[in-house]
Design a protein around this motif. Structure first.
Motif, PDB file in Angstrom:
ATOM      1  N   GLY A  60      56.439  63.927  79.091  1.00  0.00           N
ATOM      2  CA  GLY A  60      56.103  65.291  78.701  1.00  0.00           C
ATOM      3  C   GLY A  60      57.021  65.885  77.647  1.00  0.00           C
ATOM      4  O   GLY A  60      56.847  67.028  77.249  1.00  0.00           O
ATOM      5  N   VAL A  61      57.993  65.123  77.178  1.00  0.00           N
ATOM      6  CA  VAL A  61      58.928  65.604  76.149  1.00  0.00           C
ATOM      7  C   VAL A  61      58.351  65.219  74.792  1.00  0.00           C
ATOM      8  O   VAL A  61      58.291  64.048  74.442  1.00  0.00           O
ATOM      9  CB  VAL A  61      60.333  64.999  76.334  1.00  0.00           C
ATOM     10  N   THR A  62      57.920  66.215  74.034  1.00  0.00           N
ATOM     11  CA  THR A  62      57.305  65.923  72.737  1.00  0.00           C
ATOM     12  C   THR A  62      58.344  65.850  71.638  1.00  0.00           C
ATOM     13  O   THR A  62      59.371  66.520  71.670  1.00  0.00           O
ATOM     14  CB  THR A  62      56.237  66.971  72.376  1.00  0.00           C
ATOM     15  N   ARG A  63      58.036  65.014  70.669  1.00  0.00           N
ATOM     16  CA  ARG A  63      58.876  64.805  69.502  1.00  0.00           C
ATOM     17  C   ARG A  63      58.147  65.363  68.280  1.00  0.00           C
ATOM     18  O   ARG A  63      57.041  65.883  68.392  1.00  0.00           O
ATOM     19  CB  ARG A  63      59.168  63.299  69.363  1.00  0.00           C
ATOM     20  N   LYS A  64      58.717  65.223  67.106  1.00  0.00           N
ATOM     21  CA  LYS A  64      58.138  65.799  65.892  1.00  0.00           C
ATOM     22  C   LYS A  64      57.181  64.870  65.161  1.00  0.00           C
ATOM     23  O   LYS A  64      56.424  65.307  64.312  1.00  0.00           O
ATOM     24  CB  LYS A  64      59.248  66.220  64.915  1.00  0.00           C
ATOM     25  N   THR A  65      57.212  63.582  65.477  1.00  0.00           N
ATOM     26  CA  THR A  65      56.410  62.601  64.752  1.00  0.00           C
ATOM     27  C   THR A  65      55.138  62.294  65.534  1.00  0.00           C
ATOM     28  O   THR A  65      55.158  62.238  66.760  1.00  0.00           O
ATOM     29  CB  THR A  65      57.235  61.313  64.542  1.00  0.00           C
ATOM     30  N   ARG A  66      54.068  62.069  64.809  1.00  0.00           N
ATOM     31  CA  ARG A  66      52.796  61.713  65.450  1.00  0.00           C
ATOM     32  C   ARG A  66      52.641  60.196  65.516  1.00  0.00           C
ATOM     33  O   ARG A  66      52.963  59.488  64.569  1.00  0.00           O
ATOM     34  CB  ARG A  66      51.627  62.279  64.641  1.00  0.00           C
ATOM     35  N   PRO A  67      52.060  59.697  66.618  1.00  0.00           N
ATOM     36  CA  PRO A  67      51.684  58.283  66.664  1.00  0.00           C
ATOM     37  C   PRO A  67      50.591  58.020  65.629  1.00  0.00           C
ATOM     38  O   PRO A  67      49.801  58.913  65.314  1.00  0.00           O
ATOM     39  CB  PRO A  67      51.146  58.079  68.086  1.00  0.00           C
ATOM     40  N   LEU A  68      50.529  56.811  65.145  1.00  0.00           N
ATOM     41  CA  LEU A  68      49.536  56.470  64.126  1.00  0.00           C
ATOM     42  C   LEU A  68      48.116  56.720  64.637  1.00  0.00           C
ATOM     43  O   LEU A  68      47.770  56.306  65.741  1.00  0.00           O
ATOM     44  CB  LEU A  68      49.671  55.011  63.714  1.00  0.00           C
ATOM     45  N   LEU A  74      46.687  59.359  65.677  1.00  0.00           N
ATOM     46  CA  LEU A  74      46.485  60.365  66.721  1.00  0.00           C
ATOM     47  C   LEU A  74      46.878  61.743  66.208  1.00  0.00           C
ATOM     48  O   LEU A  74      47.785  61.881  65.395  1.00  0.00           O
ATOM     49  CB  LEU A  74      47.304  60.023  67.968  1.00  0.00           C
ATOM     50  N   ASP A  75      46.214  62.744  66.729  1.00  0.00           N
ATOM     51  CA  ASP A  75      46.468  64.123  66.297  1.00  0.00           C
ATOM     52  C   ASP A  75      47.317  64.847  67.342  1.00  0.00           C
ATOM     53  O   ASP A  75      46.952  65.917  67.818  1.00  0.00           O
ATOM     54  CB  ASP A  75      45.144  64.849  66.064  1.00  0.00           C
ATOM     55  N   ARG A  76      48.397  64.219  67.737  1.00  0.00           N
ATOM     56  CA  ARG A  76      49.346  64.816  68.674  1.00  0.00           C
ATOM     57  C   ARG A  76      50.729  64.258  68.375  1.00  0.00           C
ATOM     58  O   ARG A  76      50.865  63.242  67.703  1.00  0.00           O
ATOM     59  CB  ARG A  76      48.948  64.506  70.123  1.00  0.00           C
ATOM     60  N   GLY A  85      54.643  60.835  55.409  1.00  0.00           N
ATOM     61  CA  GLY A  85      55.715  61.822  55.522  1.00  0.00           C
ATOM     62  C   GLY A  85      55.390  63.014  56.400  1.00  0.00           C
ATOM     63  O   GLY A  85      56.029  64.064  56.267  1.00  0.00           O
ATOM     64  N   GLN A  86      54.447  62.893  57.318  1.00  0.00           N
ATOM     65  CA  GLN A  86      53.972  64.001  58.143  1.00  0.00           C
ATOM     66  C   GLN A  86      55.101  64.887  58.682  1.00  0.00           C
ATOM     67  O   GLN A  86      55.138  66.081  58.430  1.00  0.00           O
ATOM     68  CB  GLN A  86      53.102  63.453  59.284  1.00  0.00           C
ATOM     69  N   SER A  87      56.020  64.323  59.427  1.00  0.00           N
ATOM     70  CA  SER A  87      57.080  65.116  60.051  1.00  0.00           C
ATOM     71  C   SER A  87      58.057  65.671  59.005  1.00  0.00           C
ATOM     72  O   SER A  87      58.542  66.786  59.137  1.00  0.00           O
ATOM     73  CB  SER A  87      57.826  64.267  61.079  1.00  0.00           C
ATOM     74  N   TRP A  88      58.339  64.904  57.970  1.00  0.00           N
ATOM     75  CA  TRP A  88      59.246  65.389  56.923  1.00  0.00           C
ATOM     76  C   TRP A  88      58.643  66.594  56.216  1.00  0.00           C
ATOM     77  O   TRP A  88      59.319  67.583  55.966  1.00  0.00           O
ATOM     78  CB  TRP A  88      59.530  64.290  55.903  1.00  0.00           C
TER      79      TRP A  88
END
Length: 192
Positions: free
Chosen positions: A16-24, A26-28, A145-148
Protein backbone atom coordinates in the motif's frame (compact mmCIF):
# COMPACT_ATOMS: atom_id res chain seq x y z
CA UNK A 1 4.91 -19.98 13.76
CA UNK A 2 2.43 -17.27 14.76
CA UNK A 3 5.23 -14.70 15.07
CA UNK A 4 6.33 -15.41 11.49
CA UNK A 5 2.75 -15.20 10.22
CA UNK A 6 2.24 -11.89 12.06
CA UNK A 7 5.46 -10.55 10.54
CA UNK A 8 4.54 -11.62 7.00
CA UNK A 9 1.06 -10.11 7.29
CA UNK A 10 2.60 -6.87 8.57
CA UNK A 11 4.80 -6.82 5.45
CA UNK A 12 1.66 -6.92 3.31
CA UNK A 13 1.23 -3.24 4.20
CA UNK A 14 4.23 -2.47 1.96
CA UNK A 15 1.95 -3.13 -1.01
CA UNK A 16 0.00 0.00 0.00
CA UNK A 17 3.02 2.34 -0.04
CA UNK A 18 2.95 4.18 -3.35
CA UNK A 19 6.00 5.50 -5.13
CA UNK A 20 6.35 8.18 -7.82
CA UNK A 21 7.08 5.92 -10.80
CA UNK A 22 4.46 4.02 -12.78
CA UNK A 23 4.85 0.37 -13.78
CA UNK A 24 5.11 -0.09 -17.53
CA UNK A 25 1.75 0.02 -19.27
CA UNK A 26 -0.22 0.82 -16.11
CA UNK A 27 -1.95 4.03 -15.10
CA UNK A 28 -1.02 3.86 -11.42
CA UNK A 29 2.05 4.35 -9.26
CA UNK A 30 4.12 1.29 -8.36
CA UNK A 31 4.20 0.25 -4.73
CA UNK A 32 7.23 -0.39 -2.54
CA UNK A 33 6.71 -4.17 -2.48
CA UNK A 34 6.82 -4.28 -6.29
CA UNK A 35 9.93 -2.11 -6.24
CA UNK A 36 11.71 -4.39 -3.75
CA UNK A 37 10.91 -7.51 -5.77
CA UNK A 38 12.02 -5.92 -9.03
CA UNK A 39 15.35 -4.61 -7.75
CA UNK A 40 16.10 -8.01 -6.21
CA UNK A 41 15.60 -9.51 -9.66
CA UNK A 42 17.68 -6.73 -11.24
CA UNK A 43 20.56 -7.42 -8.85
CA UNK A 44 20.38 -11.16 -9.45
CA UNK A 45 20.53 -10.49 -13.19
CA UNK A 46 23.39 -7.99 -12.91
CA UNK A 47 25.58 -10.00 -10.54
CA UNK A 48 28.30 -10.67 -13.17
CA UNK A 49 28.69 -6.89 -13.55
CA UNK A 50 29.18 -6.05 -9.87
CA UNK A 51 32.24 -3.89 -9.21
CA UNK A 52 33.52 -6.60 -6.84
CA UNK A 53 32.47 -10.20 -6.22
CA UNK A 54 29.32 -10.25 -4.06
CA UNK A 55 27.30 -12.75 -2.06
CA UNK A 56 24.10 -12.40 -4.10
CA UNK A 57 22.00 -13.96 -1.35
CA UNK A 58 22.98 -11.14 1.04
CA UNK A 59 22.36 -8.56 -1.69
CA UNK A 60 18.88 -9.94 -2.36
CA UNK A 61 18.19 -10.06 1.37
CA UNK A 62 19.15 -6.41 1.70
CA UNK A 63 16.98 -5.41 -1.22
CA UNK A 64 13.99 -7.27 0.19
CA UNK A 65 14.28 -5.53 3.58
CA UNK A 66 15.62 -2.10 2.66
CA UNK A 67 12.23 -0.36 2.29
CA UNK A 68 10.28 -2.14 5.03
CA UNK A 69 10.41 1.00 7.19
CA UNK A 70 8.26 2.70 4.56
CA UNK A 71 5.32 0.78 6.02
CA UNK A 72 5.29 3.53 8.66
CA UNK A 73 7.15 6.40 6.99
CA UNK A 74 5.87 6.20 3.41
CA UNK A 75 8.13 6.61 0.40
CA UNK A 76 10.21 9.70 -0.31
CA UNK A 77 11.38 10.34 -3.85
CA UNK A 78 15.09 9.61 -4.11
CA UNK A 79 15.72 13.14 -5.41
CA UNK A 80 14.48 14.82 -2.21
CA UNK A 81 17.24 16.98 -0.80
CA UNK A 82 16.20 17.63 2.80
CA UNK A 83 15.00 15.73 5.84
CA UNK A 84 17.01 12.55 5.28
CA UNK A 85 18.33 12.29 8.87
CA UNK A 86 14.84 12.50 10.37
CA UNK A 87 13.50 10.07 7.80
CA UNK A 88 16.24 7.51 8.44
CA UNK A 89 15.68 7.74 12.21
CA UNK A 90 11.97 7.12 11.67
CA UNK A 91 12.73 4.17 9.37
CA UNK A 92 15.08 2.66 11.96
CA UNK A 93 12.34 2.88 14.60
CA UNK A 94 9.88 1.27 12.16
CA UNK A 95 12.13 -1.63 11.14
CA UNK A 96 13.11 -2.25 14.74
CA UNK A 97 9.42 -2.63 15.62
CA UNK A 98 8.58 -4.72 12.54
CA UNK A 99 11.57 -7.06 12.78
CA UNK A 100 10.81 -7.29 16.52
CA UNK A 101 7.68 -9.24 15.61
CA UNK A 102 9.93 -12.18 14.72
CA UNK A 103 11.80 -14.50 17.08
CA UNK A 104 14.86 -12.59 18.26
CA UNK A 105 17.53 -14.28 16.12
CA UNK A 106 15.51 -13.90 12.90
CA UNK A 107 14.63 -10.28 13.65
CA UNK A 108 18.26 -9.48 14.42
CA UNK A 109 19.38 -11.03 11.11
CA UNK A 110 16.95 -8.89 9.09
CA UNK A 111 17.83 -5.77 11.07
CA UNK A 112 21.54 -6.41 10.39
CA UNK A 113 20.83 -6.68 6.65
CA UNK A 114 18.82 -3.45 6.76
CA UNK A 115 21.64 -1.69 8.61
CA UNK A 116 24.29 -3.05 6.24
CA UNK A 117 22.33 -1.58 3.32
CA UNK A 118 21.98 1.76 5.12
CA UNK A 119 25.69 1.91 5.97
CA UNK A 120 26.64 1.18 2.34
CA UNK A 121 30.16 0.05 3.23
CA UNK A 122 30.33 -3.54 1.97
CA UNK A 123 30.61 -4.64 -1.65
CA UNK A 124 27.15 -6.20 -1.28
CA UNK A 125 25.62 -2.98 0.04
CA UNK A 126 27.20 -0.90 -2.71
CA UNK A 127 25.88 -3.30 -5.36
CA UNK A 128 22.44 -3.27 -3.71
CA UNK A 129 22.46 0.54 -3.77
CA UNK A 130 23.29 0.48 -7.48
CA UNK A 131 20.26 -1.71 -8.21
CA UNK A 132 18.03 0.40 -5.95
CA UNK A 133 19.04 3.62 -7.68
CA UNK A 134 18.88 2.16 -11.19
CA UNK A 135 15.38 0.68 -11.24
CA UNK A 136 13.41 3.95 -11.04
CA UNK A 137 15.70 5.32 -13.77
CA UNK A 138 15.01 2.32 -15.98
CA UNK A 139 11.26 2.78 -15.49
CA UNK A 140 11.50 6.49 -16.22
CA UNK A 141 13.48 5.82 -19.37
CA UNK A 142 10.83 3.32 -20.50
CA UNK A 143 8.03 5.79 -19.58
CA UNK A 144 9.50 8.81 -21.41
CA UNK A 145 10.56 10.43 -18.14
CA UNK A 146 7.10 10.27 -16.52
CA UNK A 147 8.18 10.75 -12.90
CA UNK A 148 10.94 13.23 -13.76
CA UNK A 149 8.56 15.44 -15.73
CA UNK A 150 5.73 15.20 -13.16
CA UNK A 151 8.04 16.05 -10.25
CA UNK A 152 10.24 18.67 -11.93
CA UNK A 153 13.44 16.59 -11.70
CA UNK A 154 16.27 17.85 -13.92
CA UNK A 155 18.83 15.74 -15.77
CA UNK A 156 21.58 17.22 -13.59
CA UNK A 157 19.74 16.28 -10.39
CA UNK A 158 19.25 12.71 -11.58
CA UNK A 159 22.90 12.27 -12.56
CA UNK A 160 24.14 13.83 -9.32
CA UNK A 161 21.95 11.62 -7.12
CA UNK A 162 22.18 8.26 -8.87
CA UNK A 163 25.51 8.43 -10.70
CA UNK A 164 27.92 7.92 -7.79
CA UNK A 165 26.22 4.89 -6.18
CA UNK A 166 25.61 3.14 -9.49
CA UNK A 167 29.15 3.84 -10.72
CA UNK A 168 30.55 2.52 -7.43
CA UNK A 169 28.44 -0.64 -7.23
CA UNK A 170 28.01 -1.57 -10.89
CA UNK A 171 30.21 0.48 -13.24
CA UNK A 172 28.99 -1.24 -16.43
CA UNK A 173 25.41 -0.34 -15.56
CA UNK A 174 26.43 3.29 -15.13
CA UNK A 175 28.13 3.34 -18.56
CA UNK A 176 24.87 2.08 -20.04
CA UNK A 177 22.64 4.48 -18.08
CA UNK A 178 24.79 7.53 -18.69
CA UNK A 179 24.24 7.21 -22.44
CA UNK A 180 20.53 6.53 -21.95
CA UNK A 181 20.15 9.58 -19.69
CA UNK A 182 21.83 11.78 -22.27
CA UNK A 183 19.42 10.52 -24.91
CA UNK A 184 16.50 11.22 -22.53
CA UNK A 185 17.85 14.76 -21.96
CA UNK A 186 17.91 15.34 -25.71
CA UNK A 187 14.31 14.07 -25.90
CA UNK A 188 13.16 16.57 -23.23
CA UNK A 189 12.12 13.90 -20.71
CA UNK A 190 13.25 15.84 -17.63
CA UNK A 191 11.56 18.50 -15.54
CA UNK A 192 12.85 22.03 -15.22
Amino acid sequence: MQAIVDFILELDRLKGVTRKTRPLGLDRQENSAEHSWQIAMLAASLQPYAAQPVDIHRVIGMLLVHDIGEIETGDTIVYAEEGWEERKAAELAAVTRIFGLLPEAQGARFLALWQEFEDGETAEARFAHAADRAMPVLLNLANNGQSWRENGISHERVVKRIGPPIREGCPALWVYLEAQLEHARQQGWFGA
